[in-house]
Each structure stands twice: as C-alpha cells, then as structure tokens.
Write a protein that holds these residues in place. Sequence first.
Motif, PDB file in Angstrom:
ATOM      1  N   LEU A   1      10.658 -11.688   5.752  1.00 39.48           N
ATOM      2  CA  LEU A   1      10.185 -10.336   5.439  1.00 39.48           C
ATOM      3  C   LEU A   1      11.190  -9.257   5.822  1.00 39.48           C
ATOM      4  CD1 LEU A   1       6.381 -10.457   6.350  1.00 39.48           C
ATOM      5  CD2 LEU A   1       7.483 -10.744   4.124  1.00 39.48           C
ATOM      6  N   ALA A   2      11.990  -9.510   6.854  1.00 42.92           N
ATOM      7  CA  ALA A   2      12.957  -8.490   7.277  1.00 42.92           C
ATOM      8  C   ALA A   2      13.949  -8.153   6.176  1.00 42.92           C
ATOM      9  CB  ALA A   2      13.698  -8.973   8.527  1.00 42.92           C
ATOM     10  N   ALA A   3      14.152  -9.065   5.238  1.00 47.67           N
ATOM     11  CA  ALA A   3      15.091  -8.822   4.144  1.00 47.67           C
ATOM     12  C   ALA A   3      14.501  -7.907   3.068  1.00 47.67           C
ATOM     13  CB  ALA A   3      15.527 -10.144   3.513  1.00 47.67           C
ATOM     14  N   TYR A   4      13.187  -7.706   3.108  1.00 46.68           N
ATOM     15  CA  TYR A   4      12.532  -6.956   2.030  1.00 46.68           C
ATOM     16  C   TYR A   4      11.763  -5.725   2.517  1.00 46.68           C
ATOM     17  CZ  TYR A   4      13.418 -11.325  -0.452  1.00 46.68           C
ATOM     18  OH  TYR A   4      14.019 -12.425  -1.015  1.00 46.68           O
ATOM     19  N   LEU A   5      11.295  -5.728   3.760  1.00 43.27           N
ATOM     20  CA  LEU A   5      10.479  -4.620   4.260  1.00 43.27           C
ATOM     21  C   LEU A   5      11.338  -3.604   4.988  1.00 43.27           C
ATOM     22  CD1 LEU A   5       7.306  -6.479   5.606  1.00 43.27           C
ATOM     23  CD2 LEU A   5       7.788  -5.619   3.291  1.00 43.27           C
ATOM     24  N   VAL A   6      11.167  -2.347   4.624  1.00 39.35           N
ATOM     25  CA  VAL A   6      11.944  -1.254   5.219  1.00 39.35           C
ATOM     26  C   VAL A   6      10.968  -0.236   5.802  1.00 39.35           C
ATOM     27  CG1 VAL A   6      13.631   0.573   4.812  1.00 39.35           C
ATOM     28  CG2 VAL A   6      13.795  -1.598   3.544  1.00 39.35           C
TER      29      VAL A   6
ATOM     30  N   LEU B   1       3.268  -5.233  -2.622  1.00 37.44           N
ATOM     31  CA  LEU B   1       4.395  -4.391  -3.025  1.00 37.44           C
ATOM     32  C   LEU B   1       4.451  -4.244  -4.539  1.00 37.44           C
ATOM     33  CD1 LEU B   1       7.144  -5.761  -0.594  1.00 37.44           C
ATOM     34  CD2 LEU B   1       5.678  -3.757  -0.290  1.00 37.44           C
ATOM     35  N   TRP B   2       4.096  -5.319  -5.247  1.00 37.36           N
ATOM     36  CA  TRP B   2       4.084  -5.275  -6.710  1.00 37.36           C
ATOM     37  C   TRP B   2       3.068  -4.252  -7.224  1.00 37.36           C
ATOM     38  CZ3 TRP B   2       7.839  -7.474  -9.290  1.00 37.36           C
ATOM     39  CH2 TRP B   2       7.726  -7.666 -10.674  1.00 37.36           C
ATOM     40  N   MET B   3       2.005  -4.043  -6.439  1.00 35.91           N
ATOM     41  CA  MET B   3       1.010  -3.037  -6.797  1.00 35.91           C
ATOM     42  C   MET B   3       1.388  -1.641  -6.316  1.00 35.91           C
ATOM     43  SD  MET B   3      -1.394  -4.529  -8.496  1.00 35.91           S
ATOM     44  CE  MET B   3      -2.661  -3.270  -8.408  1.00 35.91           C
ATOM     45  N   GLY B   4       2.506  -1.530  -5.584  1.00 33.32           N
ATOM     46  CA  GLY B   4       2.923  -0.235  -5.068  1.00 33.32           C
ATOM     47  C   GLY B   4       2.270   0.139  -3.761  1.00 33.32           C
ATOM     48  N   THR B   5       1.640  -0.818  -3.081  1.00 34.52           N
ATOM     49  CA  THR B   5       0.969  -0.560  -1.811  1.00 34.52           C
ATOM     50  C   THR B   5       1.839  -1.036  -0.658  1.00 34.52           C
ATOM     51  OG1 THR B   5      -1.204  -0.827  -2.843  1.00 34.52           O
ATOM     52  CG2 THR B   5      -1.115  -0.979  -0.444  1.00 34.52           C
TER      53      THR B   5
ATOM     54  N   ASN C   1       8.644   0.985   2.445  1.00 33.78           N
ATOM     55  CA  ASN C   1       7.565   0.161   1.900  1.00 33.78           C
ATOM     56  C   ASN C   1       6.755  -0.522   2.997  1.00 33.78           C
ATOM     57  OD1 ASN C   1       9.303  -1.805   2.802  1.00 33.78           O
ATOM     58  ND2 ASN C   1       9.755  -2.655   0.778  1.00 33.78           N
ATOM     59  N   ALA C   2       7.010  -0.148   4.256  1.00 39.09           N
ATOM     60  CA  ALA C   2       6.322  -0.833   5.348  1.00 39.09           C
ATOM     61  C   ALA C   2       6.205   0.047   6.581  1.00 39.09           C
ATOM     62  CB  ALA C   2       7.078  -2.119   5.713  1.00 39.09           C
ATOM     63  N   ALA C   3       5.190  -0.258   7.381  1.00 40.52           N
ATOM     64  CA  ALA C   3       5.063   0.254   8.741  1.00 40.52           C
ATOM     65  C   ALA C   3       5.101  -0.963   9.642  1.00 40.52           C
ATOM     66  CB  ALA C   3       3.757   1.021   8.914  1.00 40.52           C
ATOM     67  N   SER C   4       6.135  -1.086  10.448  1.00 42.42           N
ATOM     68  CA  SER C   4       6.355  -2.321  11.195  1.00 42.42           C
ATOM     69  C   SER C   4       5.402  -2.452  12.370  1.00 42.42           C
ATOM     70  CB  SER C   4       7.802  -2.385  11.687  1.00 42.42           C
ATOM     71  OG  SER C   4       8.080  -1.287  12.537  1.00 42.42           O
ATOM     72  N   VAL C   5       5.029  -3.704  12.639  1.00 41.76           N
ATOM     73  CA  VAL C   5       4.180  -4.064  13.776  1.00 41.76           C
ATOM     74  C   VAL C   5       5.021  -4.947  14.692  1.00 41.76           C
ATOM     75  CG1 VAL C   5       2.009  -5.140  14.482  1.00 41.76           C
ATOM     76  CG2 VAL C   5       2.172  -3.985  12.263  1.00 41.76           C
ATOM     77  N   GLU C   6       4.952  -4.708  15.985  1.00 44.32           N
ATOM     78  CA  GLU C   6       5.834  -5.400  16.931  1.00 44.32           C
ATOM     79  C   GLU C   6       5.635  -6.916  16.923  1.00 44.32           C
ATOM     80  OE1 GLU C   6       5.081  -3.702  20.741  1.00 44.32           O
ATOM     81  OE2 GLU C   6       5.362  -1.646  20.031  1.00 44.32           O
ATOM     82  N   ASP C   7       4.389  -7.353  16.934  1.00 43.07           N
ATOM     83  CA  ASP C   7       4.107  -8.786  17.011  1.00 43.07           C
ATOM     84  C   ASP C   7       2.738  -9.041  16.398  1.00 43.07           C
ATOM     85  OD1 ASP C   7       2.146  -8.194  19.096  1.00 43.07           O
ATOM     86  OD2 ASP C   7       3.821  -8.088  20.504  1.00 43.07           O
ATOM     87  N   ASP C   8       2.133 -10.198  16.708  1.00 46.64           N
ATOM     88  CA  ASP C   8       0.865 -10.555  16.074  1.00 46.64           C
ATOM     89  C   ASP C   8      -0.346 -10.233  16.936  1.00 46.64           C
ATOM     90  OD1 ASP C   8       1.673 -12.573  17.889  1.00 46.64           O
ATOM     91  OD2 ASP C   8       0.280 -13.985  16.977  1.00 46.64           O
TER      92      ASP C   8
END
Length: 284
Positions: free
Chosen positions: A210-215, A196-200, A219-226
């Motif tokens: 991560l839920a507190a920072y990724l939207v 994120l610091w690099m803008g990626t 800034n994110a594409a969410s993945v359901e699980d691992d």
Amino acid sequence: MRLRRSCQRLAVPLVVDLVEWYDPAHLPGGRFGPFSVANAAAMRSVGSASGAIVISSFLEEHYRSDDFPVIRVPPLMPDEPGTASGLTGRGGSLTLSYVGFPGRKDAATLRSLWELDRYLGDDISRVKVEVAGITAQGAASLLGIQGPSPAHMHWHGRLDHSAARQLVAGSDFVVLQRPEARYAKAGFPTKIVESLWMGTPVMANNSSDLAAYLVEGFNAASVEDDSPGALARTVRRQLVEKSSFERAAIQEAARRDFASSRFTDVLSAFMEQILGDSRDTSRR
C-alpha cells in the motif's frame, strides 16, 4: 499436484496465480486442520510449476529465482471507472465505511470501528460508521463482544454490488487495518483498489504494497498501526483538520495504477517467456 500431472500429460505449462498466503489460524480446523496442511503443501510446491503470477512484492521476492519466472500484478479494475466528482469531507463530520465480510483477517478493522466511542468521547457524535457484509450480531460473535452495538455503527448486512458501491461512494473514507503478519504482507486488499477506483480515499495502516499507492493528504489518511487507538487518532485528526480530498484526482490516479490495460503487454511477455521455456524443456 493433480493439475501438474494433467499439464504434464497434455504437454502444457502450469502457471500458478497467487493472491493470498493464508494464516493457518484463519482456516477451518486451525493450524493442524486439513485445510492448513493442504495450503502449506500447495505453497511449498509452487516452484514445481512453470511460473507464477503474484499479487504482492512479498510473494514476488519469496518465489523469484533465476529459473522460475514470476510476475507481480496488483488487483486490476476495468479501464473505465464510474463518475467521481466533488470533494470528500462534510464540514465537521465524517462517514467511515467497511464493506465486505471481515473474517479473522480484518477483525482488527472491525474492532477499531466498534471501539471508536471509547477513544473519541463526545466527538463520536460527529462520526458515522457504515458496515456492509456482516450484521451487528455476526460482528459481536467474531470479536467476542457481548452487549449491543454502539450507536455510531450502522449495519447493512449483505448488499448487492451496486448498493455496496453506492455505500463506498457516499463515504468520506473506507477504513482498513491489518497487522504486521505474513498473510497481510503477502496479500493485497482489493477493497482498497475498489475504494480508490470510486474516488473515495482510505484510512489505512501500511500493509502489503500500500505504501507504493497511498499518499497522505492526496488519497489517504494514514493510520500508525492496527490498534483501535491508532484509528481513533487519525479520525480525530480529520475531524480537527476537516481535510478535503478531490475525488476525481483520486480516481484518475487509481486508473493509472490499476487499469487492466496497463498490464496487457507485460502479461503477454510473461506468457511468451513461459511458452518459450516450455518448448525448450520439451526439446531437451
């Protein structure tokens, strides 16, 4: 224990900095090996210190008590990020990356990237995966896979810091998947902050804080699980939607969340509390 004895002799407080809670299976010798036993003993004795700096809300909740000061500080970055410009997204193709030595804790990420072609079919021709920090042979050994690396995987081995940053900056997404396990809840993936610091933007499931920072979509594409299938569904969605992410906005948000200067005052107050408690104890 050695540190505690030394601090008692010198009459100075001992503060523990906790950034991991290792899974015993990830340590040399396994659950009953010496590293696992030593780590378990260390984690149990944290409360005998003067206080703790922790990296996640899981650790904060685990150790906090009325008479034990705890402060939560996520991974921090310098105040001045590098230059980020333009949008991610390159029409109908995607470049994904993973940078770092995965070890067992990130084996799920590596397996999902390796197996993308099984789930995407012909669409895999539109996906390129860049991996730095491990070779194809090392990854196959870690995952217990025999046979050649799939064509969509590009391996760089170890890179210096500058080259690794360039790889991240040139990617559409950095990928990370971690399971619903204690070590994942207790830690905080530094590679997400660096991305994120690099803008990626990142492709990640929800682990740690991560839920507190990724939207999603910002800034994110969410993945359901691992699982590999979950990552493939997110990749396919991005290929269809061709979403663009504004790098400068991602970087500015990361600067607000993870800049070291943001925590100067709270860390100073924490240290003053520790020193005050230490002086009160010595008087008693």
